[in-house]
Every structure is written in C-alpha cells, then in structure tokens.
Design an enzyme around this catalytic site. Structure first.
Site, PDB file in Angstrom:
ATOM      1  N   SER A   1      30.730  34.619  38.325  1.00 31.06           N
ATOM      2  CA  SER A   1      32.128  34.289  38.075  1.00 31.06           C
ATOM      3  C   SER A   1      32.560  33.194  39.043  1.00 31.06           C
ATOM      4  O   SER A   1      32.046  33.114  40.162  1.00 31.06           O
ATOM      5  CB  SER A   1      33.012  35.523  38.286  1.00 31.06           C
ATOM      6  OG  SER A   1      34.387  35.187  38.214  1.00 31.06           O
TER       7      SER A   1
ATOM      8  N   TYR B   1      35.183  42.529  43.534  1.00 32.18           N
ATOM      9  CA  TYR B   1      34.567  41.856  42.389  1.00 32.18           C
ATOM     10  C   TYR B   1      34.010  40.505  42.819  1.00 32.18           C
ATOM     11  O   TYR B   1      32.862  40.164  42.507  1.00 32.18           O
ATOM     12  CB  TYR B   1      35.618  41.686  41.289  1.00 32.18           C
ATOM     13  CG  TYR B   1      35.178  40.848  40.115  1.00 32.18           C
ATOM     14  CD1 TYR B   1      34.302  41.352  39.165  1.00 32.18           C
ATOM     15  CD2 TYR B   1      35.667  39.551  39.947  1.00 32.18           C
ATOM     16  CE1 TYR B   1      33.909  40.586  38.073  1.00 32.18           C
ATOM     17  CE2 TYR B   1      35.284  38.777  38.864  1.00 32.18           C
ATOM     18  CZ  TYR B   1      34.398  39.299  37.934  1.00 32.18           C
ATOM     19  OH  TYR B   1      34.007  38.537  36.860  1.00 32.18           O
TER      20      TYR B   1
END
Length: 269
Positions: free
Chosen positions: A145, A158
């Site tokens: 990401s 995350y």
C-alpha cells in the site's frame, strides 16, 4: 477471445483475496488474458460466483482458505501440486485495513493486523516457493500500500505491516534472484472497494462504512488493468493511485522531512 497480454497466456496464477475488490478485478483481467487461475478467499460461495463469471470458468481452481491457518496453506499447496502440478505466479492480495488512532488501538488489534497483512503473507509465500522455483523460477507479487511507504493517521499498524511486507519482499528478491524468482511489490493508493468497510477499528470491530476518498477513487478494474500491464513488463516497484498518492510515494524517497510535514497537514480518515 482476444488476448491483450500474451505474457500470461496459459500461466498458472494464484490470487489470494479473490472473492471481491482488487482480487476479483485482477482475476477478471488475467483470465481475459488466458491465464489459468487459482482463486483463494475464505468465502466459498463468493469464489464460486467469481469463477463462474470468468472466461474458461471450468479451468480455474477455487480453494477456500483462511490464510492465517498454516496447516490449511500446506493442504492448499498440496492440492495445487496434485491437481495442476505447478505454479507460475503467486499474487498475495488478501489483507485487512485499519481506521483507528494509535491511542485507541488495542494490542490484540495490532497483532491481528500483522497476522493477516504480514505473517500470513510471508508464510504462504515461503510454503509456495518450491512450486514456484520448480521450473526455473516464477513470480511473487505482494500487494502492499502507499500507506506502507508514507504512514498516515488512523493506519499506524496497517502501514507498519505493509512496510514490513515491502522490505521482506526486497530481501526475497535479493536472495532468490539467481534461482530465477521475480518479486514485484504493488503500492495501491485509494481504490474503490470494500476495504474501508471491512477495516478494523481500535477494538478490533469492523468499521462498516465507506470512506469518502475510497468512494471517489479509481475502480478496481482500472487498478487491475494498470497492475497487470506493469507486471508483464517485469516492473518490480509499482505505485498505482491518484496524483496525491503518487506524489506522496515520490516524496517518501526524495525528502522524508517534507513528507512528514505533508502527512501532518493531510486530511485522512
């Protein structure tokens, strides 16, 4: 059927998290290019739905799988070996996001994010390596990401897990290059999927709502087309997103101090 990317025609490609979102879109793109797919996710019924919608549906194998289950991964790889005999690409796409401030996040939630987004990914990859290397090398793809490059509010664990995945991929690439293994990492920005609805809040419960940025982002189909184009060109560092995400990724490499200022002023949730 017209095949756009002949580089994946007849290749055996395993996609995790294939029951929706980016995984489903990648499956459609690759199946249209003639790939033979292995589709994994926890929900058997959704995998069946995806498979029946693909070209040459009968040629694709579905394996309902919880990627955090070590023994289930071992059994899945044994089934692939028995039914297909080999594996060309592994696309590690399964994952879970976060929407919580650091001070509101429990340690159990932190551990769950790392278990899904890091430990399960590297465990599956390590177990799949013998199949990938059997014919002189294959390709491993990690869906990280942009958050793993920049780190933002509400996504601390995350971001950390996705960053760890990126660096593990770098080491894997270096260690197994001579054996013919290709390793690519994709860094998505915002993509219009259910990822924010399924994101964990601080206590581990599901957020259950769509972010504005997610709702206005590129479609999963647009993302998949860009991703496959980059992968067949043997790109290894692939950033796909809007202008702000691509700029953030670039600044993270050129000027970390400027990046920190940009993040402090950003409006994310």
């Amino acid at each position: 059927m017209t095949i756009k990317n002949t580089a994946v025609n007849n290749r055996v490609i395993w996609i995790t998290g294939a029951s929706g979102g980016i995984g489903e879109a990648l499956a459609r793109e690759l199946a249209a290019d003639g790939a033979r797919l292995i589709l994994s996710a926890r929900r058997q019924s959704e995998l069946e739905r995806v498979r029946t919608s693909l070209p040459n549906a009968a040629s694709h194998l579905i394996l309902a799988l919880d990627i955090t289950d070590h023994d289930a991964i071992t059994a899945a790889i044994a089934e692939i070996k028995q039914q297909i005999g080999g594996l060309d690409w592994l696309i590690n796409n399964a994952g879970i996001s976060q929407r919580a401030l650091i001070t509101d996040t429990t340690l159990d939630t932190e551990r769950k994010l790392f278990e899904v987004d890091y430990f399960s990914q590297i465990n599956l990859t390590r177990q799949a390596l013998p199949l990938l290397l059997a014919d002189g090398g294959g390709k491993v793809v990690f869906v990280s990401s942009v958050a793993g490059l920049v780190g933002t509010q509400y996504r601390a664990s995350y971001s950390a897990a996705k960053a760890a995945l990126h660096l593990w991929a770098n080491s894997l690439r270096a260690e197994l290059f001579e054996q013919g293994l290709s390793v690519a990492t994709i860094f998505p920005g915002f993509v219009n999927t259910e990822v924010s609805r399924n994101a964990l809040t601080g206590d581990g419960s599901v957020l259950g709502e769509m972010d504005d940025a997610q709702a206005k982002a590129m479609s999963a189909e647009q993302f998949a087309e860009k991703a496959v184009k980059a992968l067949v060109k043997d790109k290894n560092y692939i950033v796909i997103g809007g202008l702000k995400e691509r700029l953030g990724a670039l600044v993270s490499r050129l000027s970390p101090e400027l990046l920190y200022k940009m993040i402090r002023k950003s409006n994310v949730r």
